[in-house]
Design a protein around this motif. Structure first.
Motif, PDB file in Angstrom:
ATOM      1  N   PRO A 175     -29.635 -54.566  15.977  1.00 41.25           N
ATOM      2  CA  PRO A 175     -31.046 -55.294  15.650  1.00 41.25           C
ATOM      3  C   PRO A 175     -31.819 -54.048  16.205  1.00 41.25           C
ATOM      4  N   ASN A 176     -31.729 -53.016  17.237  1.00 45.49           N
ATOM      5  CA  ASN A 176     -32.277 -52.032  17.485  1.00 45.49           C
ATOM      6  C   ASN A 176     -31.982 -50.664  17.435  1.00 45.49           C
ATOM      7  N   PHE A 177     -33.607 -50.190  16.990  1.00 49.81           N
ATOM      8  CA  PHE A 177     -33.084 -49.531  15.971  1.00 49.81           C
ATOM      9  C   PHE A 177     -34.672 -48.286  17.050  1.00 49.81           C
ATOM     10  N   VAL A 178     -34.576 -46.476  16.096  1.00 46.31           N
ATOM     11  CA  VAL A 178     -35.505 -46.056  15.932  1.00 46.31           C
ATOM     12  C   VAL A 178     -36.280 -45.333  14.434  1.00 46.31           C
ATOM     13  N   ILE A 179     -37.338 -45.658  14.059  1.00 46.66           N
ATOM     14  CA  ILE A 179     -37.342 -45.171  12.989  1.00 46.66           C
ATOM     15  C   ILE A 179     -38.861 -44.030  12.904  1.00 46.66           C
ATOM     16  N   ILE A 180     -38.922 -42.962  12.343  1.00 45.04           N
ATOM     17  CA  ILE A 180     -39.637 -42.691  12.695  1.00 45.04           C
ATOM     18  C   ILE A 180     -39.886 -42.541  10.816  1.00 45.04           C
ATOM     19  N   ASN A 181     -42.480 -42.177  10.484  1.00 44.18           N
ATOM     20  CA  ASN A 181     -42.460 -42.731   9.566  1.00 44.18           C
ATOM     21  C   ASN A 181     -43.190 -41.376   9.091  1.00 44.18           C
ATOM     22  N   PHE A 182     -42.758 -40.406   8.669  1.00 45.31           N
ATOM     23  CA  PHE A 182     -43.976 -39.161   8.449  1.00 45.31           C
ATOM     24  C   PHE A 182     -45.237 -39.077   8.209  1.00 45.31           C
ATOM     25  N   THR A 183     -44.894 -39.686   7.171  1.00 43.87           N
ATOM     26  CA  THR A 183     -46.330 -39.714   6.044  1.00 43.87           C
ATOM     27  C   THR A 183     -47.240 -41.147   7.121  1.00 43.87           C
ATOM     28  N   ARG A 184     -46.590 -41.853   8.159  1.00 40.46           N
ATOM     29  CA  ARG A 184     -47.449 -42.722   8.610  1.00 40.46           C
ATOM     30  C   ARG A 184     -48.090 -42.661   9.917  1.00 40.46           C
ATOM     31  N   LYS A 185     -47.125 -41.336   9.908  1.00 35.14           N
ATOM     32  CA  LYS A 185     -46.966 -40.929  11.506  1.00 35.14           C
ATOM     33  C   LYS A 185     -47.549 -41.477  12.571  1.00 35.14           C
ATOM     34  N   VAL A 186     -45.890 -42.677  12.511  1.00 33.79           N
ATOM     35  CA  VAL A 186     -45.705 -44.119  13.139  1.00 33.79           C
ATOM     36  C   VAL A 186     -44.686 -43.970  13.644  1.00 33.79           C
ATOM     37  N   ILE A 187     -43.421 -44.114  15.400  1.00 36.32           N
ATOM     38  CA  ILE A 187     -42.466 -44.049  15.307  1.00 36.32           C
ATOM     39  C   ILE A 187     -42.289 -45.309  16.202  1.00 36.32           C
ATOM     40  N   LEU A 188     -41.185 -46.089  15.776  1.00 34.64           N
ATOM     41  CA  LEU A 188     -41.340 -47.785  15.928  1.00 34.64           C
ATOM     42  C   LEU A 188     -39.942 -47.417  17.023  1.00 34.64           C
ATOM     43  N   VAL A 189     -39.387 -47.464  17.928  1.00 33.88           N
ATOM     44  CA  VAL A 189     -38.833 -47.588  18.986  1.00 33.88           C
ATOM     45  C   VAL A 189     -38.475 -49.304  19.685  1.00 33.88           C
ATOM     46  N   ALA A 190     -37.275 -49.989  18.952  1.00 33.60           N
ATOM     47  CA  ALA A 190     -37.394 -50.721  19.243  1.00 33.60           C
ATOM     48  C   ALA A 190     -36.058 -51.798  19.854  1.00 33.60           C
ATOM     49  N   GLY A 191     -35.630 -52.934  20.671  1.00 34.33           N
ATOM     50  CA  GLY A 191     -34.615 -52.679  21.183  1.00 34.33           C
ATOM     51  C   GLY A 191     -33.533 -52.388  22.515  1.00 34.33           C
ATOM     52  N   THR A 192     -34.332 -51.242  22.527  1.00 33.25           N
ATOM     53  CA  THR A 192     -33.538 -50.392  23.442  1.00 33.25           C
ATOM     54  C   THR A 192     -35.462 -49.713  24.578  1.00 33.25           C
ATOM     55  N   GLY A 193     -35.000 -49.814  26.001  1.00 28.91           N
ATOM     56  CA  GLY A 193     -35.631 -49.788  26.776  1.00 28.91           C
ATOM     57  C   GLY A 193     -35.260 -48.048  27.159  1.00 28.91           C
ATOM     58  N   TYR A 194     -34.556 -47.545  26.894  1.00 30.63           N
ATOM     59  CA  TYR A 194     -33.645 -46.108  27.203  1.00 30.63           C
ATOM     60  C   TYR A 194     -35.542 -45.056  26.487  1.00 30.63           C
ATOM     61  N   THR A 195     -35.782 -44.069  27.618  1.00 26.93           N
ATOM     62  CA  THR A 195     -36.642 -43.995  27.633  1.00 26.93           C
ATOM     63  C   THR A 195     -36.743 -42.150  26.213  1.00 26.93           C
ATOM     64  N   GLY A 196     -35.365 -41.785  26.765  1.00 22.87           N
ATOM     65  CA  GLY A 196     -35.636 -41.058  26.306  1.00 22.87           C
ATOM     66  C   GLY A 196     -35.570 -40.800  24.735  1.00 22.87           C
ATOM     67  N   GLU A 197     -35.525 -42.312  23.961  1.00 20.64           N
ATOM     68  CA  GLU A 197     -35.104 -42.338  22.766  1.00 20.64           C
ATOM     69  C   GLU A 197     -37.469 -41.813  22.336  1.00 20.64           C
ATOM     70  N   ILE A 198     -37.647 -42.020  23.285  1.00 21.52           N
ATOM     71  CA  ILE A 198     -39.772 -41.533  22.631  1.00 21.52           C
ATOM     72  C   ILE A 198     -39.774 -40.504  22.940  1.00 21.52           C
ATOM     73  N   LYS A 199     -38.766 -39.887  24.096  1.00 15.45           N
ATOM     74  CA  LYS A 199     -38.960 -37.928  24.298  1.00 15.45           C
ATOM     75  C   LYS A 199     -38.628 -37.347  22.505  1.00 15.45           C
ATOM     76  N   LYS A 200     -37.309 -38.012  22.236  1.00 18.95           N
ATOM     77  CA  LYS A 200     -37.129 -37.536  21.357  1.00 18.95           C
ATOM     78  C   LYS A 200     -37.228 -37.378  19.942  1.00 18.95           C
ATOM     79  N   GLY A 201     -37.952 -38.936  20.397  1.00 13.19           N
ATOM     80  CA  GLY A 201     -38.756 -39.154  18.296  1.00 13.19           C
ATOM     81  C   GLY A 201     -40.135 -37.831  18.522  1.00 13.19           C
ATOM     82  N   ILE A 202     -40.758 -37.861  19.204  1.00 16.21           N
ATOM     83  CA  ILE A 202     -42.038 -36.584  19.156  1.00 16.21           C
ATOM     84  C   ILE A 202     -41.161 -35.399  18.558  1.00 16.21           C
TER      85      ILE A 202
END
Length: 540
Positions: A175-202
């Motif tokens: 149910p949790n996921f991280v998805i990077i869309n390079f065309t849309r230029k959007v990152i979804l970070v869902a179902g997890t509160g671990y902030t490192g996912e934001i950092k490593k997404g960028i």
């Protein structure tokens, strides 16, 4: 008199129609207050906010995806690291996460990544919690005058409370996921509160766009410089000493984790640091300890009973306790986040096999080979009798964040090194005089002396020997380091046992590199270690 109300950014382009509950560019003090009111955390004795990230106290790499479309289909290095997800699945999940935000208070922050103006990208982070917004403020570069009416190039939607009801329908595992869309230029970070996912997404975003579009080498490394502008890079996986060795009171910190390197020099991707807290000791790492003050965010720590003093030895919640703080919390950090091209590059490995010399000077192709290999070792355990080390390979010292094949980054490294006087050193911060369980870990004082001698040029003047298995050129002398320590075989009780162990490690290198062979040049393959016959000393 009330302060003027801040403008609210238009978020329709992100499917977010909630305007009444949008909190834009709140100050850290306001966010800390809100976090405490909403039971997201509490203040430590030094004024840092201590918050828990919930179920996830680290990244979930198995739940990270990249949208497969016309832009990425042939460019991305698909596999277990970069898992594909369809455009249709992304669009559905995008709308669901946005809809989830529509009846909640949300925190919006505009920030930047990339200290070089030629390579900067704008970021808009929409977070469900205050502590996540503090993290974004601390880790990314803080713009002087953010414009709420502008649309930053990239957007991050971070919704820890969202849970996908039918993950299998979208090609997800959980149910949790991280998805990077390079065309849309959007990152979804869902179902997890671990902030490192934001950092490593960028970081993953920059690892895709900078090498492909701008020929910039993106790097998972720390960097420092001196008063003369002589910069150094430190690559290394967890436990190799990257943070410890780059934190030098006589040098200035450019950044602790992520950098770019172009024809003009190096630049920090971030505006802050995300340091591990486990075992943090003021006497050993005073810079980090003193950075944990008001404005800093401590994650998943426990306090000493009945106090608000963090217990950095307590791993009850996780061994991955962290602190995020803006880089100006480090005295003497480089405010611009930029420096000249490095004079020295250090690849750090904690070799638990006791095979790799404490220091070796690498040729360009050896540097490429060891860069792609990204080797270190971990001990199998701490129980009595367990002595076998385990080799760990992470391409470019950051495989989990590489959307492109490692050869892309290695070839950019070749371009930066070719025809230059840049020295690349392989530093073993691990075991000598035998493997883990028999030998001993090299003294930190010796490693510091080696780094100092490399930085001031003394080490380059030494005479060198060649390792028969790894082909490494290692110095025979170094100021303040015993000669015997520099020769990896001299401290072993049994020379044959040493070469048997070296052969074992060489085979692991060779096996690991097979997955890269089709994409690298022959001169890089020629830098591979060889297995030698123990009786004759010849190659097998």
């Amino acid at each position: 008199m009330n302060a003027p109300k801040k403008a609210i950014p238009e978020l329709d382009y992100l499917f977010i129609k909630n305007k009444e509950k949008v909190h834009y560019q709140k100050s850290v003090a306001e966010l800390v207050e809100n976090a405490i009111i909403n039971n997201e955390g509490s203040l430590s004795d030094t004024g840092a906010l201590a918050a828990d990230t919930g179920r996830f106290t680290g990244r979930a790499p198995h739940d990270r995806f990249i949208v497969q479309d016309g832009l990425t289909e042939k460019a991305v290095w698909w596999g277990a690291i970069n898992q594909p997800i369809s455009e249709a699945s992304f669009e559905c999940l995008f709308e669901q996460v946005a809809s989830y935000f529509n009846d909640k208070d949300i925190f919006v922050r505009d920030a930047l990544a990339g200290a070089d103006p030629n390579h900067t990208i704008g970021i808009r982070a929409i977070t469900e919690t205050s502590y996540q917004n503090i993290f974004v403020n601390n880790l990314f570069i803080r713009p002087a005058c953010p414009d709420p009416m502008a649309r930053p190039e990239w957007s991050i939607l971070a919704a820890p409370g969202f849970s996908c009801e039918h993950p299998e329908q979208f090609g997800l595992h959980n149910p949790n996921f991280v998805i990077i869309n390079f065309t849309r230029k959007v990152i979804l970070v869902a179902g997890t509160g671990y902030t490192g996912e934001i950092k490593k997404g960028i970081f993953s975003v920059l690892n895709f766009i900078l090498p492909l579009q701008k020929k910039v080498l993106s790097m998972h490394c720390s960097a420092n410089t001196d008063e003369h502008g002589h910069a150094a890079l430190f690559f290394g996986l967890s436990g190799t000493g990257k943070t410890t060795l780059s934190a030098d009171k006589d040098r200035f910190l450019v950044g602790d984790d992520e950098h770019g390197w172009d024809a003009n020099g190096i630049f920090n991707f971030e505006g802050g640091c995300y340091a591990k807290c486990i075992g943090l000791d003021e006497s050993k790492e005073p810079e980090i300890f003193q950075a944990i003050r008001f404005g800093a965010l401590i994650e998943n720590i426990n306090f000493f009973s009945g106090t608000c003093i963090p217990n950095y030895e307590d791993t009850t919640k996780t061994e991955n306790t962290r602190v995020a703080y803006p880089i100006h919390h480090i005295t003497g950090s480089v405010a611009s986040g930029r420096a000249q091209a490095p004079k020295n590059v250090f690849f750090l490995t904690a070799d638990a096999f006791g095979v790799i010399p404490p220091v070796s000077l690498l040729s360009v192709t050896q540097a490429m080979y060891h860069f792609i290999s990204g080797y270190t070792a971990k001990v199998a355990g701490t129980e009595v009798g367990i002595k076998e080390p385990k080799a760990v390979f992470s391409a470019c010292f950051g495989e989990a964040f590489l959307p492109l094949h490692p050869s892309h980054y290695a070839e950019l490294l070749r371009e930066r090194l070719a025809g230059s006087d840049i020295n690349v050193w392989l530093i073993n911060t691990g075991w000598i005089a035998g493997p883990y369980g028999i030998g001993r870990r090299i003294k930190l004082g010796y490693t510091r002396a080696i780094i100092k001698a490399a930085l001031d040029g003394a080490l380059k003047e030494s005479s060198y020997s060649v390792h028969p298995v790894f082909g490494l050129h290692y110095p025979t002398t170094c100021p303040d380091v015993p000669d015997a320590v520099l020769n990896p075989v001299r401290l072993w009780a049994d020379e044959n046992a040493y070469y048997a162990q070296a052969n074992q490690l060489a085979k692991l290198f060779i096996e690991n590199f097979k997955k890269f062979e089709d994409m690298v040049n022959k001169d890089v393959l020629a830098a591979s270690p060889v297995v030698v016959a123990l009786e004759t000393g010849t190659m097998v």
